[in-house]
Design a protein around this motif. Structure first.
Motif, PDB file in Angstrom:
ATOM      1  N   ALA A  15       0.837  -1.207   0.000  1.00  0.00           N
ATOM      2  CA  ALA A  15       0.000   0.000   0.000  1.00  0.00           C
ATOM      3  C   ALA A  15       0.870   1.255   0.000  1.00  0.00           C
ATOM      4  O   ALA A  15       0.579   2.229  -0.690  1.00  0.00           O
ATOM      5  CB  ALA A  15      -0.936   0.001   1.209  1.00  0.00           C
ATOM      6  N   ASN A  16       1.980   1.221   0.754  1.00  0.00           N
ATOM      7  CA  ASN A  16       2.876   2.373   0.813  1.00  0.00           C
ATOM      8  C   ASN A  16       3.535   2.659  -0.515  1.00  0.00           C
ATOM      9  O   ASN A  16       3.679   3.812  -0.911  1.00  0.00           O
ATOM     10  CB  ASN A  16       3.965   2.157   1.871  1.00  0.00           C
ATOM     11  N   SER A  19       0.903   4.027  -2.937  1.00  0.00           N
ATOM     12  CA  SER A  19       0.476   5.383  -2.564  1.00  0.00           C
ATOM     13  C   SER A  19       1.557   6.419  -2.798  1.00  0.00           C
ATOM     14  O   SER A  19       1.258   7.563  -3.146  1.00  0.00           O
ATOM     15  CB  SER A  19       0.070   5.430  -1.088  1.00  0.00           C
ATOM     16  N   ASN A  23       0.595   9.502  -4.964  1.00  0.00           N
ATOM     17  CA  ASN A  23       0.609  10.867  -4.433  1.00  0.00           C
ATOM     18  C   ASN A  23       1.667  11.737  -5.112  1.00  0.00           C
ATOM     19  O   ASN A  23       1.471  12.940  -5.269  1.00  0.00           O
ATOM     20  CB  ASN A  23       0.800  10.853  -2.919  1.00  0.00           C
ATOM     21  N   LEU A  81      -6.655  -2.683  -5.008  1.00  0.00           N
ATOM     22  CA  LEU A  81      -6.383  -3.099  -3.636  1.00  0.00           C
ATOM     23  C   LEU A  81      -7.050  -4.448  -3.360  1.00  0.00           C
ATOM     24  O   LEU A  81      -8.254  -4.619  -3.577  1.00  0.00           O
ATOM     25  CB  LEU A  81      -6.921  -2.034  -2.670  1.00  0.00           C
TER      26      LEU A  81
ATOM     27  N   GLU B   2       4.348   0.057  11.513  1.00  0.00           N
ATOM     28  CA  GLU B   2       4.116   0.289  10.093  1.00  0.00           C
ATOM     29  C   GLU B   2       3.222   1.500   9.883  1.00  0.00           C
ATOM     30  O   GLU B   2       2.196   1.661  10.544  1.00  0.00           O
ATOM     31  CB  GLU B   2       3.424  -0.955   9.511  1.00  0.00           C
ATOM     32  N   TYR B   3       3.643   2.400   9.005  1.00  0.00           N
ATOM     33  CA  TYR B   3       2.799   3.548   8.704  1.00  0.00           C
ATOM     34  C   TYR B   3       1.983   3.246   7.474  1.00  0.00           C
ATOM     35  O   TYR B   3       2.520   2.826   6.458  1.00  0.00           O
ATOM     36  CB  TYR B   3       3.640   4.797   8.452  1.00  0.00           C
ATOM     37  N   ILE B   4       0.695   3.453   7.547  1.00  0.00           N
ATOM     38  CA  ILE B   4      -0.109   3.369   6.339  1.00  0.00           C
ATOM     39  C   ILE B   4      -0.292   4.772   5.823  1.00  0.00           C
ATOM     40  O   ILE B   4      -0.380   5.735   6.584  1.00  0.00           O
ATOM     41  CB  ILE B   4      -1.484   2.693   6.577  1.00  0.00           C
ATOM     42  N   THR B   5      -0.297   4.919   4.515  1.00  0.00           N
ATOM     43  CA  THR B   5      -0.350   6.263   3.941  1.00  0.00           C
ATOM     44  C   THR B   5      -1.786   6.722   3.730  1.00  0.00           C
ATOM     45  O   THR B   5      -2.011   7.772   3.184  1.00  0.00           O
ATOM     46  CB  THR B   5       0.386   6.296   2.600  1.00  0.00           C
ATOM     47  N   ILE B   6      -2.728   5.938   4.149  1.00  0.00           N
ATOM     48  CA  ILE B   6      -4.116   6.311   3.913  1.00  0.00           C
ATOM     49  C   ILE B   6      -4.832   6.386   5.252  1.00  0.00           C
ATOM     50  O   ILE B   6      -4.744   5.480   6.066  1.00  0.00           O
ATOM     51  CB  ILE B   6      -4.770   5.298   2.953  1.00  0.00           C
ATOM     52  N   LEU B  92     -10.309   3.370  -0.156  1.00  0.00           N
ATOM     53  CA  LEU B  92      -9.855   4.065   1.049  1.00  0.00           C
ATOM     54  C   LEU B  92      -9.869   5.568   0.827  1.00  0.00           C
ATOM     55  O   LEU B  92      -9.580   6.049  -0.259  1.00  0.00           O
ATOM     56  CB  LEU B  92      -8.441   3.597   1.408  1.00  0.00           C
ATOM     57  N   ASN B  94      -8.337   8.958   0.886  1.00  0.00           N
ATOM     58  CA  ASN B  94      -6.930   9.375   0.830  1.00  0.00           C
ATOM     59  C   ASN B  94      -6.730  10.773   1.417  1.00  0.00           C
ATOM     60  O   ASN B  94      -6.972  11.772   0.756  1.00  0.00           O
ATOM     61  CB  ASN B  94      -6.436   9.320  -0.619  1.00  0.00           C
ATOM     62  N   ALA B  96      -3.887  11.972   2.210  1.00  0.00           N
ATOM     63  CA  ALA B  96      -2.569  12.490   1.825  1.00  0.00           C
ATOM     64  C   ALA B  96      -2.695  13.720   0.934  1.00  0.00           C
ATOM     65  O   ALA B  96      -1.791  14.554   0.906  1.00  0.00           O
ATOM     66  CB  ALA B  96      -1.765  11.417   1.104  1.00  0.00           C
ATOM     67  N   TYR B 143       2.444  14.934   8.913  1.00  0.00           N
ATOM     68  CA  TYR B 143       1.894  13.839   8.103  1.00  0.00           C
ATOM     69  C   TYR B 143       2.175  12.479   8.729  1.00  0.00           C
ATOM     70  O   TYR B 143       1.302  11.609   8.767  1.00  0.00           O
ATOM     71  CB  TYR B 143       2.457  13.897   6.683  1.00  0.00           C
TER      72      TYR B 143
END
Lengths: 281, 281
Positions: A15-16, A19, A23, A81, B2-6, B92, B94, B96, B143
């Protein structure tokens, strides 16, 4: 040997990863069209003889904005996804948009760079013919490598493409070096900045192109190539355009100051001053 | 970790909650593009040296309009009406886009604020470098917190992000205080308004960011964050731009009046007047 016109992308992305590219493309669309609005509205801030350079800056970022819109849509359609990962769909990611974009914008960027120098027609014309021919050769051969199936073919065409690339940088560098010497101190600083921006931003393209050759494969290579090209395009188009605009503005101020010195009671506003001088001669 | 970007949004919203955010986004799209049309068309109402500030106002609201268009579409796709409630879809939301927007617009807003003060280059340049660096740090660290899974991580990065945020407000506040003293009475009032608008509109962002920390969770927090950011963006971009435009217009009138005093029989129309002063000094 069969060439496919569509770049192969990995079948799976986190997903990262998805994205980040998504982005970055969206940021690039916004930045390109924002720059276009700026250049088209700010062109009247520079003297008439520099306005074409600023207008071309606006045209270049508009073309790039359109292509990033297409690239963004193509990227979005190429993945879906599934759970927490993005899997490749039936749709193929079309990388040809980049090459179509460069085919149109690289010659325009070269014209822009030469236009702001305000060289005489006798010097500018042969220079532009040489540069444009090299640009077309560079992009054409680079594209053949980009869509090649094997890493060896990619490397060979990449090397071929590097020759006109180096030729362009050499011509621009020497021409800019000559131009720098003839200029006012403030313009000199900006032209030097332009030289280094050219070298630096154009230098990102071969690095992005080389990533798959360096053994950086699969998802990481794709993310690196896409984000790398995006950064390079942002530097080579809107940032380069802003530098051209700054050069044009400083040159306009110098021109106006000269007119003011020569003709004390005159309207020194941009072009009009120029026109006045012309009309009273 | 873990960072999710959404951004994670609640799985269920009432029809009123969904519609409030939906309509706020739509209002924001209309307001941003309307402001862009105004700024680009009204730039000729101010003297040439203030026009860049008005053009940048137009560019800022255009970038924001684009991002609200994307945010609106993402919101619409993220929910579907089932009976009388909105349930989250596979798509999802977004968030961002907001951070990409701020990455581009906050430095431009800072340039806009400094541009309308018409400071000398020696003062403006180091000021802008400091402000832009702080802005990028503020948005980047914010962010990371925004997309964090845990409320603690969000709070830590939020606190880190607050440091450059306060630094920017401090620099702008002190710089504007100095600028205020040097100005005409009418400009003084407007610059004071600008100081307070800056503090007030920028103050909404940390409040919206803090909502989840304050124990306001789930649907209420999401609606609060989204509507809060939207109001803050409307104040910080179109309303701020209008204030910058007003300052530019009053300053233009003052410049013209000065020229008229010195040269009774002259054309006092905009830039030309300014240039005339320059040429006769």
């Amino acid at each position: 040997m069969e060439y496919i016109t569509i770049a192969s992308v990995p079948t799976e992305l986190t997903a990262n990863q998805f994205s980040l590219v998504y982005n970055a493309f969206s940021l690039c669309i916004a930045a390109m069209f924002a720059a276009a609005l700026f250049f088209f509205n700010a062109k009247s801030q520079v003297g008439r003889k520099y306005q074409v350079a600023v207008i071309i800056s606006g045209v270049v970022v508009s073309i790039a904005g359109y292509h990033y819109f297409r690239i963004f849509n193509s990227w979005e359609a190429a993945y879906a996804l599934q759970g927490s990962t993005y899997l490749a769909t039936e749709e193929l990611f079309n990388d040809a948009y980049r090459y179509v974009d460069w085919l149109l914008t690289v010659p325009l960027l070269l014209i822009e760079a030469v236009a702001v120098l305000a060289l005489s027609k006798e010097v500018a014309r042969p220079l532009l013919i040489k540069l444009a021919t090299a640009a077309v050769l560079m992009i054409g051969t680079g594209y053949v490598g980009e869509v090649a199936d094997s890493i060896t073919t990619r490397a060979i065409w990449g090397a071929v493409s590097t020759l006109p690339f180096l030729y362009i940088l050499f011509i621009l560098w020497t021409e800019l070096s000559q131009a720098v010497e003839r200029q006012d101190r403030r313009v000199k600083t900006l032209l030097n900045g332009m030289r280094f921006l050219l070298l630096f931003s154009w230098g990102v393209y071969p690095i992005a192109y080389l990533l798959p050759e360096l053994g950086i494969a699969g998802a990481t290579a794709t993310v690196g190539v896409q984000v790398g090209y995006t950064i390079a395009d942002l530097l080579a188009k809107p940032v380069f355009g802003l530098l051209v605009f700054s050069i044009a503005r400083v040159k306009t101020q110098i021109d106006e100051a000269q007119v003011a010195d020569q003709r004390p009671v005159t309207d020194t506003n941009g072009n009009r001053a120029e026109d006045l001088v012309g009309s009273t001669r």
